[in-house]
Design a protein around this motif. Structure first.
Motif, PDB file in Angstrom:
ATOM      1  N   GLU A  74      11.254  60.918  94.629  1.00  0.00           N
ATOM      2  CA  GLU A  74      12.249  60.152  93.889  1.00  0.00           C
ATOM      3  C   GLU A  74      12.566  60.843  92.560  1.00  0.00           C
ATOM      4  OE1 GLU A  74      11.298  55.705  95.666  1.00  0.00           O
ATOM      5  OE2 GLU A  74      10.546  56.222  93.661  1.00  0.00           O
ATOM      6  N   LYS A  75      13.612  60.366  91.907  1.00  0.00           N
ATOM      7  CA  LYS A  75      14.051  60.959  90.648  1.00  0.00           C
ATOM      8  C   LYS A  75      13.726  60.045  89.473  1.00  0.00           C
ATOM      9  CE  LYS A  75      17.932  63.664  92.520  1.00  0.00           C
ATOM     10  NZ  LYS A  75      19.401  63.909  92.449  1.00  0.00           N
ATOM     11  N   VAL A  76      13.352  60.677  88.375  1.00  0.00           N
ATOM     12  CA  VAL A  76      13.134  59.960  87.115  1.00  0.00           C
ATOM     13  C   VAL A  76      14.143  60.503  86.112  1.00  0.00           C
ATOM     14  CG1 VAL A  76      11.528  59.478  85.232  1.00  0.00           C
ATOM     15  CG2 VAL A  76      10.691  59.592  87.602  1.00  0.00           C
ATOM     16  N   LEU A  77      14.933  59.604  85.550  1.00  0.00           N
ATOM     17  CA  LEU A  77      15.997  59.964  84.612  1.00  0.00           C
ATOM     18  C   LEU A  77      15.442  60.070  83.191  1.00  0.00           C
ATOM     19  CD1 LEU A  77      19.037  60.301  83.844  1.00  0.00           C
ATOM     20  CD2 LEU A  77      19.167  57.784  83.804  1.00  0.00           C
ATOM     21  N   ILE A  78      15.861  61.096  82.453  1.00  0.00           N
ATOM     22  CA  ILE A  78      15.517  61.241  81.044  1.00  0.00           C
ATOM     23  C   ILE A  78      16.772  61.606  80.257  1.00  0.00           C
ATOM     24  CG2 ILE A  78      13.162  61.998  81.593  1.00  0.00           C
ATOM     25  CD1 ILE A  78      14.044  64.852  80.751  1.00  0.00           C
ATOM     26  N   LEU A  79      16.687  61.474  78.931  1.00  0.00           N
ATOM     27  CA  LEU A  79      17.756  61.905  78.032  1.00  0.00           C
ATOM     28  C   LEU A  79      17.351  63.256  77.452  1.00  0.00           C
ATOM     29  CD1 LEU A  79      18.411  58.513  76.200  1.00  0.00           C
ATOM     30  CD2 LEU A  79      19.708  59.491  78.110  1.00  0.00           C
ATOM     31  N   SER A  80      18.059  64.288  77.845  1.00  0.00           N
ATOM     32  CA  SER A  80      17.680  65.657  77.503  1.00  0.00           C
ATOM     33  C   SER A  80      18.532  66.198  76.352  1.00  0.00           C
ATOM     34  CB  SER A  80      17.859  66.550  78.739  1.00  0.00           C
ATOM     35  OG  SER A  80      17.391  67.846  78.515  1.00  0.00           O
ATOM     36  N   PRO A  81      17.929  66.939  75.396  1.00  0.00           N
ATOM     37  CA  PRO A  81      16.556  67.424  75.346  1.00  0.00           C
ATOM     38  C   PRO A  81      15.572  66.285  75.152  1.00  0.00           C
ATOM     39  CG  PRO A  81      17.633  67.803  73.238  1.00  0.00           C
ATOM     40  CD  PRO A  81      18.694  67.312  74.170  1.00  0.00           C
ATOM     41  N   ASP A  82      14.359  66.459  75.661  1.00  0.00           N
ATOM     42  CA  ASP A  82      13.377  65.384  75.605  1.00  0.00           C
ATOM     43  C   ASP A  82      11.976  65.980  75.459  1.00  0.00           C
ATOM     44  OD1 ASP A  82      12.691  62.694  75.588  1.00  0.00           O
ATOM     45  OD2 ASP A  82      13.887  62.258  77.374  1.00  0.00           O
ATOM     46  N   TYR A  83      11.061  65.104  75.057  1.00  0.00           N
ATOM     47  CA  TYR A  83       9.664  65.508  74.863  1.00  0.00           C
ATOM     48  C   TYR A  83       9.182  66.294  76.070  1.00  0.00           C
ATOM     49  CZ  TYR A  83       4.601  64.828  74.211  1.00  0.00           C
ATOM     50  OH  TYR A  83       3.243  65.018  74.076  1.00  0.00           O
ATOM     51  N   ASN A  84       8.605  67.463  75.837  1.00  0.00           N
ATOM     52  CA  ASN A  84       8.300  68.386  76.933  1.00  0.00           C
ATOM     53  C   ASN A  84       7.344  67.801  77.971  1.00  0.00           C
ATOM     54  OD1 ASN A  84       6.761  68.937  74.348  1.00  0.00           O
ATOM     55  ND2 ASN A  84       5.438  70.050  75.748  1.00  0.00           N
ATOM     56  N   GLU A 106      20.900  57.097  94.490  1.00  0.00           N
ATOM     57  CA  GLU A 106      19.921  56.249  95.188  1.00  0.00           C
ATOM     58  C   GLU A 106      18.496  56.775  95.071  1.00  0.00           C
ATOM     59  OE1 GLU A 106      20.433  58.139  99.686  1.00  0.00           O
ATOM     60  OE2 GLU A 106      21.121  56.108  99.262  1.00  0.00           O
ATOM     61  N   LYS A 107      18.332  58.042  94.720  1.00  0.00           N
ATOM     62  CA  LYS A 107      16.982  58.590  94.563  1.00  0.00           C
ATOM     63  C   LYS A 107      16.383  58.269  93.191  1.00  0.00           C
ATOM     64  CE  LYS A 107      15.742  62.557  96.132  1.00  0.00           C
ATOM     65  NZ  LYS A 107      15.639  64.035  96.332  1.00  0.00           N
ATOM     66  N   THR A 108      17.225  57.831  92.238  1.00  0.00           N
ATOM     67  CA  THR A 108      16.735  57.531  90.894  1.00  0.00           C
ATOM     68  C   THR A 108      16.148  56.121  90.873  1.00  0.00           C
ATOM     69  OG1 THR A 108      18.423  58.955  89.890  1.00  0.00           O
ATOM     70  CG2 THR A 108      17.343  57.349  88.463  1.00  0.00           C
ATOM     71  N   THR A 109      14.860  56.016  90.547  1.00  0.00           N
ATOM     72  CA  THR A 109      14.188  54.714  90.535  1.00  0.00           C
ATOM     73  C   THR A 109      13.635  54.339  89.170  1.00  0.00           C
ATOM     74  OG1 THR A 109      12.153  55.792  91.295  1.00  0.00           O
ATOM     75  CG2 THR A 109      13.562  54.798  92.979  1.00  0.00           C
ATOM     76  N   VAL A 110      13.503  55.321  88.267  1.00  0.00           N
ATOM     77  CA  VAL A 110      12.924  55.068  86.943  1.00  0.00           C
ATOM     78  C   VAL A 110      13.717  55.815  85.883  1.00  0.00           C
ATOM     79  CG1 VAL A 110      10.926  55.568  85.449  1.00  0.00           C
ATOM     80  CG2 VAL A 110      10.575  54.545  87.701  1.00  0.00           C
ATOM     81  N   PHE A 111      13.915  55.159  84.753  1.00  0.00           N
ATOM     82  CA  PHE A 111      14.458  55.797  83.550  1.00  0.00           C
ATOM     83  C   PHE A 111      13.335  55.865  82.527  1.00  0.00           C
ATOM     84  CE2 PHE A 111      16.805  54.719  79.397  1.00  0.00           C
ATOM     85  CZ  PHE A 111      16.898  56.064  79.021  1.00  0.00           C
ATOM     86  N   LEU A 112      12.970  57.074  82.109  1.00  0.00           N
ATOM     87  CA  LEU A 112      11.912  57.295  81.132  1.00  0.00           C
ATOM     88  C   LEU A 112      12.561  57.564  79.777  1.00  0.00           C
ATOM     89  CD1 LEU A 112       8.915  57.661  80.470  1.00  0.00           C
ATOM     90  CD2 LEU A 112       9.092  60.030  81.285  1.00  0.00           C
ATOM     91  N   LEU A 113      12.414  56.617  78.868  1.00  0.00           N
ATOM     92  CA  LEU A 113      13.068  56.663  77.559  1.00  0.00           C
ATOM     93  C   LEU A 113      12.085  57.078  76.484  1.00  0.00           C
ATOM     94  CD1 LEU A 113      15.429  55.884  75.575  1.00  0.00           C
ATOM     95  CD2 LEU A 113      14.470  53.561  75.599  1.00  0.00           C
ATOM     96  N   CYS A 114      12.566  57.840  75.505  1.00  0.00           N
ATOM     97  CA  CYS A 114      11.802  58.170  74.306  1.00  0.00           C
ATOM     98  C   CYS A 114      12.454  57.422  73.141  1.00  0.00           C
ATOM     99  CB  CYS A 114      11.831  59.679  74.055  1.00  0.00           C
ATOM    100  SG  CYS A 114      10.558  60.286  72.936  1.00  0.00           S
ATOM    101  N   ASN A 115      11.747  56.444  72.561  1.00  0.00           N
ATOM    102  CA  ASN A 115      12.316  55.518  71.581  1.00  0.00           C
ATOM    103  C   ASN A 115      11.308  55.257  70.460  1.00  0.00           C
ATOM    104  OD1 ASN A 115      13.928  53.416  70.412  1.00  0.00           O
ATOM    105  ND2 ASN A 115      12.793  51.880  71.573  1.00  0.00           N
TER     106      ASN A 115
END
Length: 391
Positions: A108-118, A161-170
């Protein structure tokens, strides 16, 4: 109480990653997210008192630990957390990996906002998932360099449809954004519409600059999994403590299972007493720290305006990590940072660590150090860059 953040403390020879990994003793390290300030007196005293006991066996986390977390986030951020919603672990990176393991299947895919914590990249891939990068864009509505979300691209990636999680840096590392409640609500609305769960890394949540307001994602999306820790804000990363806040009992059970599978379910004897002293007795210290960091940032901006005017300094809303556009000198920031280290004797991070494409042309500078040390590091950056332009 007044605190002396200008005091220089020798850290070499203490097995310090930031200083003792330097290739030579004359390097000024401005890279890893670690502060060169002594921790708050209350934390020092709590650790000293615990050390005097002389026995450091397995640690039982008592109710005062949970009470300190609940009290802090309620009075500081207006966020009501219940005791049963808290899971503890050793640090935010293992917490992140456990949350991803609990919410995803391999492939599955995890979405991030790039650039992002390595470590976002490695944590996602280590769990067998793919990284989906929605690239942040410089704002066109301000004279300052501020990064914004490309909402069209964000929703397109959520709709996959493969994206199931959004990983946010906040707040966001490395661009220094403190996301507004409106932005967090828009993220939540899009994610809910496409059945994407949110994990929010909020480790920098107390490092907020004047005029900014941190909004916990847990006050916007009650289904979100929140990762937090006093480690960055109070400079106690080496004590290894973090918390996962999750309202949903079934999701929490799955995360707890992942914590035990990954064997990151125990804290050391100093972690709970340090957290208690941070959250119960050190609020004035963190306020004074933020004022000092803001003054450091203002000094850095003035320095770049006078000495390196072609570089663009990103507006710092939160964290102590400054994102600087250096494309006027080089697009190859990995080579530039290597030369700054070996020839300029100053260690900063290349932007490509935080996104191979989105980080091109940027460097990240850690300003959490006494001002005299920061200014010397900036002078070394200037001297190297100006010498290079003459060649």
């Amino acid at each position: 109480m007044k605190y002396n953040f200008d005091e220089l403390t020798e850290r070499r020879g203490t097995s310090c990653v930031k200083w003792d990994e330097s290739p030579s003793a004359d390097v000024i390290p401005m890279w890893v997210a670690d502060m060169d300030f002594a921790v708050a007196p209350a934390i020092q005293e709590a650790i000293r008192k615990r050390a005097e006991h002389g026995i450091f066996g397995y640690t039982y986390v008592q109710e005062d630990y949970y009470a300190a977390i609940i009290s802090w986030f309620l009075r500081r951020h207006g966020w009501r957390i219940k005791r049963e919603e808290i899971l503890y672990t050793t640090s935010v990176i293992p917490a992140m990996s456990c949350a991803i393991k609990a919410l995803t299947m391999p492939g599955e895919k995890v979405l991030i906002l790039s650039p992002d914590y390595n470590c976002f990249f490695s944590s996602i891939r280590n769990n067998g998932c793919e990284v989906s990068e929605s690239v942040l864009r410089p704002s066109r509505n301000t004279e300052e360099l501020v990064f914004e979300i490309d909402w069209e691209d964000f929703e397109k990636r959520c709709a996959d449809e493969k994206t199931t999680v959004f990983l946010l840096c906040n707040p966001h590392n490395p661009t220094g954004r403190v996301w507004t409640r409106e932005e967090l609500q828009h993220m939540t609305d899009i994610c809910h519409h496409h059945h994407v769960r949110i994990i929010s890394d909020e480790i920098h949540c107390e490092l907020i600059m004047p005029g900014q307001q941190f909004c916990p994602m847990g006050t916007v999306d009650t289904d979100a999994i929140i990762l937090n820790s006093p480690s960055k804000s109070f400079n106690i990363a080496g004590l290894q403590v973090a918390n996962i806040i999750c309202k949903d009992a079934e999701t929490r059970r799955r995360i707890d299972r992942a914590i035990n599978i990954n064997e990151v379910c125990d804290l050391n004897p100093f972690a709970p007493v340090a957290l208690n002293a941070a959250y119960n007795e050190s609020e004035d210290w963190i306020d004074a720290l933020n004022e000092y960091l803001w003054d450091n940032y203002q000094a850095l901006r003035l320095f770049f305006e006078k000495e390196l005017p072609h570089c663009k300094v990103t507006s710092l809303e939160g964290t102590y990590l400054v994102w600087v556009d250096v494309t006027c000198y080089s697009n190859n920031v990995e080579e530039l940072c290597e030369h700054l280290l070996t020839e300029g004797k100053v260690w900063v991070n290349p932007g490509t660590m935080y996104g191979p494409e989105s980080g091109k042309g940027y460097i990240r500078i850690n300003i959490a150090c006494p001002r005299s040390l920061m200014m010397e590091g900036l002078k070394r950056i200037k001297e190297y860059m100006k010498d290079e332009t003459k060649k």
